[in-house]
Design an enzyme around this catalytic site. Structure first.
Site: not given
Ligand code: ASP
Length: 347
Positions: A223, A74, A233, A236, A256-257, A205
């Site tokens: 990340t 990741s 793309r 964040d 993260t997420g 991340t």
């Protein structure tokens, strides 16, 4: 009420800011927090601090371990690629004492995008470089440009492409008489390549934040972003205020997420502002998560009970050396090193 309180701050001397961490000055116990994949990172970061290093160097040396690890799918080298099979990396750094910020997005070919983000901060008058320009900048400063797609990540992408649609011309392992070069035998539901912590898509991340004994703060987020993302793309992680925010008077926070949810709520900045208003790091993280829940109205992003079907995690430290982490869903953990030992805590 929020606006009223904000307006009052401007005219009432002292007021609610009397208790803000910014105004307290005392020695703090250094502490470093990171996402759950950051146990090695927080350990390394504290070692760098103990050796007399600066807070930003500390967190960078920590996350560099993960960026360079081909087995972390990741982040950095070994990260899962985008729709076209190209690894595109996002990262941001903030250095509290100098109020510095730097970031890169959609950077290809550099294993340690966090170091390029640091160099944007150090050697340019800008904050964010993207894509080709970011890579040219990195090359100009001597960062090696390499192939970041490991065989395992490539294979995962080939299999994902084969399974994307039953109506395209790519055959799945079941449809071909031959061995599919992207087929990973025995991949089961629940494997991060199939499923992710949020049950939607492989994501991941590393965010790492630190405070030293003087109360100085730094943070970094890095990340490979959402697997199979649309080329170009940006998540964040490289957005100052979203995936990372540091105010040396208050604290540091990162996420993260699902990046889209964090961007729309300016998540990490929200966490820092909540700490400025007096909340503990954990409560500040929870409040920022509540905003995400309230902001999530799209049916495609809600489960049967109307709850967000994705995950977001925040991690924070304040200037007093208090720390915390929170997650939309139970089960998430984060790494912390505050007393010489590294452990995982429940978010
Ligand atoms: N926040 C990252 C992004 O949206 C991905 C993740 O942390 O899972 O790009």
């Amino acid at each position: 009420a929020g606006v009223g309180a904000g307006a009052a701050l401007g005219v009432v001397p002292g007021g609610v800011l009397d208790g803000a961490p910014a105004i307290r000055r005392r020695r703090v116990t250094p502490v470093c927090v990171a996402s759950g994949n950051g146990q090695g990172a927080v350990t390394r970061a504290q070692e760098v601090l103990n050796g007399g290093g600066d807070t930003l160097d500390a967190v960078l040396e920590g996350v560099n371990l993960v960026e360079r690890d081909p087995n972390d799918r990741s982040v950095g080298y070994g990260g899962l690629p985008n729709f076209d099979g190209v690894v595109q990396l996002d990262s941001s750094v903030m250095h509290g004492p100098t109020r510095g910020a730097g970031a890169v997005a959609c950077l290809e070919g550099v294993k340690t995008p966090s170091l390029v983000a640091r160099d944007v901060m150090r050697y340019t008058d800008h904050v964010l470089l993207v894509g080709r320009g970011a890579q040219d900048f990195a090359r100009s400063l001597g960062h090696p440009i390499e192939n970041l797609l490991t065989d395992e990540a490539r294979q995962a992408w080939v299999e994902w492409r084969a399974r994307l649609s039953e109506r395209d011309d790519y055959l799945t392992p079941e449809e071909t008489l031959y061995e599919l070069p992207g087929f990973i035998p025995n991949l089961e539901d629940g494997d991060p390549l199939v499923d992710s912590h949020d049950g939607v898509r492989p994501q991941g991340t590393i965010n790492c934040n630190i405070v030293d004994r003087n109360g100085d703060l730094s943070g970094v987020t890095t990340t490979s972003g959402l697997a199979w993302k649309i080329p170009g793309r940006v998540g964040d992680s490289p957005i100052v205020g979203a995936g990372l925010y540091v105010d040396n008077d208050v604290g540091a926070a990162g996420s993260t997420g699902r990046g889209e949810a964090v961007i729309k709520t300016v998540g990490s900045h929200t966490v820092v502002e909540m700490m400025r208003a007096g909340m503990s790091p954990t409560d500040a993280c929870l409040e920022a998560l509540r905003r995400i829940v309230a902001f999530t109205v799209e049916p495609r992003l809600l489960d049967d009970e109307g709850r967000p079907s994705f995950g977001v995690n925040y991690y924070a430290v304040n200037k007093d050396g208090e720390w915390g982490g929170a997650s939309i869903w139970a089960g998430a953990r984060f790494a912390v090193n505050g007393d010489g030992t590294t452990r995982l805590e429940d978010s």
